[in-house]
Design a protein around this motif. Sequence first.
Motif, short mmCIF file in Angstrom:
data_model
loop_
_atom_site.label_atom_id
_atom_site.label_comp_id
_atom_site.label_asym_id
_atom_site.label_seq_id
_atom_site.Cartn_x
_atom_site.Cartn_y
_atom_site.Cartn_z
N TYR A 1 -8.33 2.98 -5.66
CA TYR A 1 -9.73 2.87 -6.07
C TYR A 1 -10.00 3.71 -7.32
N ASP A 2 -9.31 4.82 -7.44
CA ASP A 2 -9.49 5.70 -8.60
C ASP A 2 -9.23 4.94 -9.91
N VAL A 3 -8.10 4.23 -9.98
CA VAL A 3 -7.77 3.56 -11.24
C VAL A 3 -8.58 2.28 -11.43
N ILE A 4 -9.02 1.66 -10.33
CA ILE A 4 -9.87 0.48 -10.45
C ILE A 4 -11.27 0.88 -10.91
N SER A 5 -11.83 1.92 -10.30
CA SER A 5 -13.19 2.34 -10.63
C SER A 5 -13.30 2.87 -12.06
N ARG A 6 -12.19 3.41 -12.58
CA ARG A 6 -12.18 3.91 -13.96
C ARG A 6 -11.87 2.82 -14.97
N GLY A 7 -11.55 1.63 -14.48
CA GLY A 7 -11.30 0.50 -15.37
C GLY A 7 -9.95 0.53 -16.04
N ILE A 8 -9.01 1.36 -15.56
CA ILE A 8 -7.69 1.41 -16.19
C ILE A 8 -6.70 0.50 -15.48
N PHE A 9 -7.13 -0.10 -14.37
CA PHE A 9 -6.37 -1.17 -13.73
C PHE A 9 -7.36 -2.21 -13.24
N THR B 1 1.16 0.15 -9.78
CA THR B 1 2.07 1.29 -9.63
C THR B 1 2.20 2.05 -10.95
N ARG B 2 2.41 1.32 -12.03
CA ARG B 2 2.58 1.98 -13.33
C ARG B 2 1.34 2.79 -13.72
N THR B 3 0.17 2.24 -13.44
CA THR B 3 -1.07 2.92 -13.81
C THR B 3 -1.24 4.22 -13.02
N ILE B 4 -1.00 4.16 -11.71
CA ILE B 4 -1.13 5.35 -10.87
C ILE B 4 -0.10 6.41 -11.27
N ALA B 5 1.12 5.97 -11.57
CA ALA B 5 2.18 6.90 -11.96
C ALA B 5 1.81 7.66 -13.23
N LYS B 6 1.22 6.97 -14.19
CA LYS B 6 0.82 7.62 -15.44
C LYS B 6 -0.25 8.67 -15.20
N VAL B 7 -1.14 8.40 -14.25
CA VAL B 7 -2.16 9.40 -13.91
C VAL B 7 -1.50 10.64 -13.31
N ARG B 8 -0.49 10.42 -12.46
CA ARG B 8 0.21 11.56 -11.85
C ARG B 8 0.97 12.37 -12.89
N THR C 1 10.58 16.38 -7.91
CA THR C 1 10.24 15.70 -6.67
C THR C 1 11.48 15.61 -5.80
N SER C 2 11.31 15.22 -4.55
CA SER C 2 12.46 15.12 -3.64
C SER C 2 12.48 13.76 -2.97
N CYS C 3 12.17 12.73 -3.76
CA CYS C 3 12.19 11.35 -3.29
C CYS C 3 12.72 10.47 -4.41
N PRO C 4 13.72 9.64 -4.14
CA PRO C 4 14.26 8.79 -5.21
C PRO C 4 13.26 7.77 -5.74
N CYS C 5 12.39 7.25 -4.86
CA CYS C 5 11.39 6.28 -5.31
C CYS C 5 10.37 6.94 -6.22
N CYS C 6 9.90 8.13 -5.84
CA CYS C 6 8.98 8.88 -6.70
C CYS C 6 9.66 9.21 -8.03
N PHE C 7 10.91 9.66 -7.95
CA PHE C 7 11.66 10.03 -9.16
C PHE C 7 11.74 8.86 -10.13
N LEU C 8 12.13 7.69 -9.63
CA LEU C 8 12.29 6.53 -10.50
C LEU C 8 10.95 6.06 -11.06
N THR C 9 9.93 6.06 -10.21
CA THR C 9 8.61 5.59 -10.64
C THR C 9 8.01 6.51 -11.70
N LEU C 10 8.09 7.81 -11.47
CA LEU C 10 7.54 8.77 -12.43
C LEU C 10 8.37 8.78 -13.72
N SER C 11 9.69 8.67 -13.59
CA SER C 11 10.55 8.63 -14.78
C SER C 11 10.26 7.41 -15.64
N ASP C 12 10.07 6.27 -14.99
CA ASP C 12 9.84 5.02 -15.71
C ASP C 12 8.49 5.00 -16.44
N ASN C 13 7.58 5.87 -16.03
CA ASN C 13 6.23 5.86 -16.61
C ASN C 13 5.88 7.20 -17.25
#
Length: 415
Positions: free
Chosen positions: A35-43, A360-367, A381-393
């Motif tokens: 909802y954060d990224v939708i309400s701000r209009g960035i997704f 996913t990409r939009t939320i990752a960029k905010v993080r 981080t200590s999660c491969p999915c978090c690592f890949l998602t944050l690295s990619d964005n």
Amino acid sequence: MQKACVTTDGLNATQLMEFDACTRCGECLKWCPVYDVISRGIFIPDGFNSSKETEYTPRDKIHEWKQFMNTGYGLRARLFSPKKIPESVIQEFSDRLYHCAACGICSTVCPAGINLTGLWDSLRTNLVNRGNGPLRSQKFFTEVVPKYGNPYKAEQKDRLSWLPDDINVSESAEIAYFVGCTVAYKAPMHAVSVVRILQEFNIPFTMLGEDELCCCADLISIGQRDTENIARDFARKNIEALKEKGVKKVLFSCPGCYHVSMTEWPRYYGEELPFECVHISQFISELLDGEAEWKNQIDKIATYHDPCHLGRYMGIYEEPRSAIKRLPGIKFVEMERNREFQRCCGAGGNALKEGVSDLTRTIAKVRIGDAKDVDADILVTSCPCCFLTLSDNNGNGHISVEDLTTLCARSLGLI
């Protein structure tokens, strides 16, 4: 006579009462990453109506399903028969329900104490059984995982292709390393780091290799919990294979695998597991409590991203931080949102990443922005999915995204 258009399948008595427990206070709106990224209009979701943006919030999803239930089972329905709900309305609800990272922050902040994470899990299963879920782009999980034993269409023979030649893997041992699909095929340096550390500390260990099967976290996440008993079958095979090797403790790199092993495996197995399950961050933190021979100084400012499945789901917050703070030269800082109030990376395991990748990409960029706000050089981080998602964005890459185990191995001079 018109039948109710939705059922209570998959919903227990407590969950049915939770629909009435919501006071519509709106606290979840302040925290939900979607909802954060939708309400701000960035997704902007497909077919989005700005006048109905709150329909993507936990509060409104609860209210809408409650209306469905009242239409089918309320007093008016019992007196005059249920009203028909247009199938398009139910499908639109289902699509919005899958615009969710299953991060669990709504459960954490809910003043009424509603277990929203469990509620979404049950509703997705209900909608899958009804034929509405998951999203079209997520359906490949049900085709690929049973066929390949992993969600990446990779060969089982390649599960240990990352293993260095000088690492000694025992045929049987009291400690096993469950590598996981994402680490084995997408983030192999995490696995290399784990086995290097185990060997450095003279810890005998074993692995399942080609016999290791997917934990099915993604299948479970999209509501395919018991579809064709895939998850149950894979769980039992993994458990029996570990048992045959005499394993007493299993180490997991992936919080998704770890969470499934702790919550789903005992249910699928039908009894208590014959071994202890431990996340690698816990194990390494304990190792570093003793003497460690550091080889490399890391003169950087580091912050830590809590994976949802490790933190909010399993309550592991301090061990990763303890390990990071022991690394030579590290100055540790916290992001504003941390521990149980952290902001999700947006991956949702891999489910949301595959279902609505732009979200996913939009939320990752905010993080990533959260880490920049505290002037961090390294986002750990200590999660491969978090690592890949944050690295990619990671945008211009001014912040280095690091896996905890890899950072520790580098400090020890092992990689």
